[in-house]
Design a protein around this motif. Structure first.
Motif, PDB file in Angstrom:
ATOM      1  N   HIS A 273       1.002  -9.700  -0.632  1.00 28.64           N
ATOM      2  CA  HIS A 273       1.479  -8.275  -2.029  1.00 28.64           C
ATOM      3  C   HIS A 273       1.984  -9.580  -2.675  1.00 28.64           C
ATOM      4  O   HIS A 273       3.481 -10.114  -3.430  1.00 28.64           O
ATOM      5  CB  HIS A 273       2.953  -7.918  -1.614  1.00 28.64           C
ATOM      6  CG  HIS A 273       1.585  -6.652  -0.867  1.00 28.64           C
ATOM      7  ND1 HIS A 273       0.277  -6.663  -0.513  1.00 28.64           N
ATOM      8  CD2 HIS A 273       1.595  -6.994   1.141  1.00 28.64           C
ATOM      9  CE1 HIS A 273      -0.016  -5.630   0.257  1.00 28.64           C
ATOM     10  NE2 HIS A 273       0.830  -5.894   1.136  1.00 28.64           N
TER      11      HIS A 273
ATOM     12  N   PRO B 160       0.829  -1.403   0.249  1.00 23.67           N
ATOM     13  CA  PRO B 160      -0.045   0.074   0.218  1.00 23.67           C
ATOM     14  C   PRO B 160       0.844   1.637   0.000  1.00 23.67           C
ATOM     15  O   PRO B 160       0.280   2.272  -0.893  1.00 23.67           O
ATOM     16  CB  PRO B 160      -1.351   0.131   1.122  1.00 23.67           C
ATOM     17  CG  PRO B 160      -0.580  -1.627   1.081  1.00 23.67           C
ATOM     18  CD  PRO B 160       0.346  -2.682   1.402  1.00 23.67           C
TER      19      PRO B 160
ATOM     20  N   ASP C   2      -3.259  -8.733   2.458  1.00 21.17           N
ATOM     21  CA  ASP C   2      -2.179  -8.282   2.738  1.00 21.17           C
ATOM     22  C   ASP C   2      -1.289  -8.896   2.039  1.00 21.17           C
ATOM     23  O   ASP C   2       0.105  -9.150   2.550  1.00 21.17           O
ATOM     24  CB  ASP C   2      -2.142  -8.167   4.036  1.00 21.17           C
ATOM     25  CG  ASP C   2      -0.967  -7.084   4.546  1.00 21.17           C
ATOM     26  OD1 ASP C   2      -1.184  -5.700   4.263  1.00 21.17           O
ATOM     27  OD2 ASP C   2       0.430  -7.307   5.158  1.00 21.17           O
TER      28      ASP C   2
ATOM     29  N   ASP D  29      -4.162  -6.811  -6.754  1.00 22.68           N
ATOM     30  CA  ASP D  29      -4.496  -5.812  -5.962  1.00 22.68           C
ATOM     31  C   ASP D  29      -4.791  -5.958  -4.394  1.00 22.68           C
ATOM     32  O   ASP D  29      -4.985  -7.523  -4.252  1.00 22.68           O
ATOM     33  CB  ASP D  29      -6.493  -5.162  -6.701  1.00 22.68           C
ATOM     34  CG  ASP D  29      -6.502  -4.715  -7.889  1.00 22.68           C
ATOM     35  OD1 ASP D  29      -4.716  -4.043  -8.479  1.00 22.68           O
ATOM     36  OD2 ASP D  29      -7.140  -5.503  -8.245  1.00 22.68           O
ATOM     37  N   GLU D  30      -5.572  -4.766  -3.476  1.00 25.60           N
ATOM     38  CA  GLU D  30      -5.652  -5.388  -2.421  1.00 25.60           C
ATOM     39  C   GLU D  30      -7.107  -6.599  -1.905  1.00 25.60           C
ATOM     40  O   GLU D  30      -7.261  -6.204  -3.013  1.00 25.60           O
ATOM     41  CB  GLU D  30      -5.284  -4.448  -1.391  1.00 25.60           C
ATOM     42  CG  GLU D  30      -4.563  -3.619  -0.989  1.00 25.60           C
ATOM     43  CD  GLU D  30      -3.609  -4.461  -0.379  1.00 25.60           C
ATOM     44  OE1 GLU D  30      -3.547  -4.690   1.186  1.00 25.60           O
ATOM     45  OE2 GLU D  30      -2.678  -4.330  -1.081  1.00 25.60           O
ATOM     46  N   CYS D  31      -6.324  -7.428  -1.266  1.00 26.51           N
ATOM     47  CA  CYS D  31      -8.059  -8.610  -0.773  1.00 26.51           C
ATOM     48  C   CYS D  31      -8.373  -8.255  -0.015  1.00 26.51           C
ATOM     49  O   CYS D  31      -7.532  -7.916   0.819  1.00 26.51           O
ATOM     50  CB  CYS D  31      -7.141  -9.996  -1.595  1.00 26.51           C
ATOM     51  SG  CYS D  31      -8.678 -11.264  -0.244  1.00 26.51           S
ATOM     52  N   THR D  32      -9.715  -7.713  -0.025  1.00 27.40           N
ATOM     53  CA  THR D  32      -9.851  -7.322   1.281  1.00 27.40           C
ATOM     54  C   THR D  32     -11.829  -8.595   1.113  1.00 27.40           C
ATOM     55  O   THR D  32     -12.314  -8.309   2.388  1.00 27.40           O
ATOM     56  CB  THR D  32     -11.225  -6.317   0.966  1.00 27.40           C
ATOM     57  OG1 THR D  32     -11.651  -5.867  -0.743  1.00 27.40           O
ATOM     58  CG2 THR D  32      -9.955  -4.901   0.964  1.00 27.40           C
TER      59      THR D  32
END
Length: 449
Positions: free
Chosen positions: A374, A75, A372, A392-395
């Motif tokens: 990467h 990030p 989190d 992309d960021e995984c949410t």
């Protein structure tokens, strides 16, 4: 790792390590140019050949001394890492230059640019140089590792170039092949027609006179032609072009990048930064990323004749490059950040027999989600430009991610960036989940490594 003080230009420091990681990093900022790290191995200030240049399109030195580990996005920053093993550096090499190039702008638009050298074994920081005065430069020599009285040292350099990676590389003796438009050849001038020669009338010949016998030519003695040694063909110049797939530009034609034959190598690299406690805390369970995190690179394939299958380490379905499905998984890497990640190859010499290939990754063990994590995906054709993208960021609580979809469009393969996190239903495997999402229509049975 404790705090360390950045070096000033021209300063040097000892590097007491058998092998080091060289990390080139910058702040992650929207619209900032991409930054690529590279290394040149020098003898008396020049490379011996193009093979002494290690960068994204040529990620390993033949000696094994230098290896490009790829790019990782977090990030707050983006890092590009190379590993230098001093034990494998050839004795003739006396200097190893660490460079960076900006793709899509100047270094004046890059904030937080630095180079950092750490002990590859312990992770201890040995040297760091922060570049803060860039303006119009598009390439930088950030530092150099050099031999002094039998010991390796690092010097902070900070020398900029406004001619990009091409200008920097050619300064050290690299021959660069950049695509250029070839002007059309002018039409050939018309060939003038020679006037017809007049034909003389036949002359009468006396009947009593016989024709003279034709003389028999005598061949001169044959002397053998001298043997002229033929020089081997010169190696192809280094190609500096590359392609980065993004949300706004998610697809690319392999043919347009020169990737029409040979092996297409797919690499997945990952790094775990910290624990994520977003949705995991809401579900009341820990979501720790452990050191034994095991990711598996896989591929669903459909051949032109309709046959379908999967290439994966589960069930030892590693595939083959020389027979269908012409896709091969190199092995099962259980470390990711500590080696070269997971690698798969696709034989482009048989691309006409492929209808579509979906490259995906699953979590086998060590975590309950990609949160989190990467990761960077690089597709490197044997002939042609590298294609890379970051995840992309995984949410969401995802254990399977579609990476890229390769489809055959009239003989040309198109690479589509997917970067799509999927959440399996309870009791449904990651493989079944991705099959259903892309309509592959296969039957699945449980498998183990």
């Amino acid at each position: 790792m404790g705090a360390s003080m950045t070096m000033q230009k021209g300063a040097n420091v000892a590097v007491p390590a058998g092998a080091v990681r060289v990390e080139v990093g910058r702040h992650a900022a929207p619209g900032a140019p991409d930054v690529d790290a590279s290394v040149l191995l020098l003898v008396a200030g020049k490379v011996r050949s193009d093979a002494d240049f290690v960068f994204y399109n040529q990620p390993a030195h033949a000696s094994g001394a230098v290896r490009h580990e790829g790019k990782r996005t977090a990030p707050d920053r983006v890092t590009d890492t190379l590993v230098v093993d001093f034990g494998k550096v050839e004795p003739v090499i006396d200097r190893i230059v660490v460079a960076a190039s900006a793709d899509g702008g100047t270094f004046g638009r890059v904030s937080g640019l630095y180079v950092r050298v750490t002990d590859a074994a312990s992770g201890t920081e040995l040297a760091r140089f922060d570049s803060t005065d860039a303006t119009v430069e598009t390439a930088f020599i950030l530092g150099e590792l050099y031999l002094r009285q039998g010991a390796w040292k690092f010097r902070a350099v900070g020398q900029g170039y406004s001619t990009g990676l091409e200008g920097l590389a050619t300064d050290f003796g690299i021959s660069v092949d950049e695509p250029q438009q070839t002007p059309p050849a002018p039409p050939a001038p018309p060939v003038p027609q020679a006037p017809a020669a007049p034909v003389a009338p036949p002359q009468p010949r006396p009947a009593a006179q016989a024709p003279a016998p034709a003389p028999v030519p005598v061949a001169p003695p044959v002397t053998p032609a001298p043997v002229i040694p033929v020089a081997p063909p010169a190696p192809a110049p280094v190609r500096l072009t590359k392609v980065t797939l993004t949300k706004s530009a998610p697809s690319v034609s392999l043919a347009k990048q020169g990737g029409t034959s040979g092996a297409l190598r797919v690499n997945l690299n990952w790094e775990v930064r910290k624990q994520f406690k977003g949705w995991g805390a809401k579900l009341g369970r820990a979501v720790a990323m452990h050191a034994d995190l095991d990711l598996d690179l896989c591929a669903l394939y459909e051949l032109a004749d309709g046959r379908k299958g999967v290439v994966q380490s589960l069930g030892n379905a590693f595939g083959s490059l020389t027979r269908p499905p012409f896709i091969h998984l190199d092995g099962d890497d259980r470390t990711g950040a500590l080696s070269t990640g997971e690698n798969m190859s696709i034989n482009l010499d048989h691309k006409d027999l492929l209808r579509r290939v979906l490259i995906f990754v699953t979590i086998y063990e060590g975590a309950r989600s990609f949160a989190d994590l990467h990761a960077t995906v690089t597709l490197q054709p044997q002939n042609g430009a590298a294609i890379d993208f970051s995840l992309d960021e995984c949410t969401v609580p995802s254990t399977v991610c579609a990476l890229a979809l390769i489809t055959n469009n009239g003989g040309d393969l198109t690479v589509q960036r997917e970067a799509r996190y999927l959440v399996p239903d309870r009791g449904v495997s990651p493989q079944r989940t991705i099959d259903a999402a892309y309509g592959w229509g296969m039957n699945w049975t449980p498998g183990r490594k």
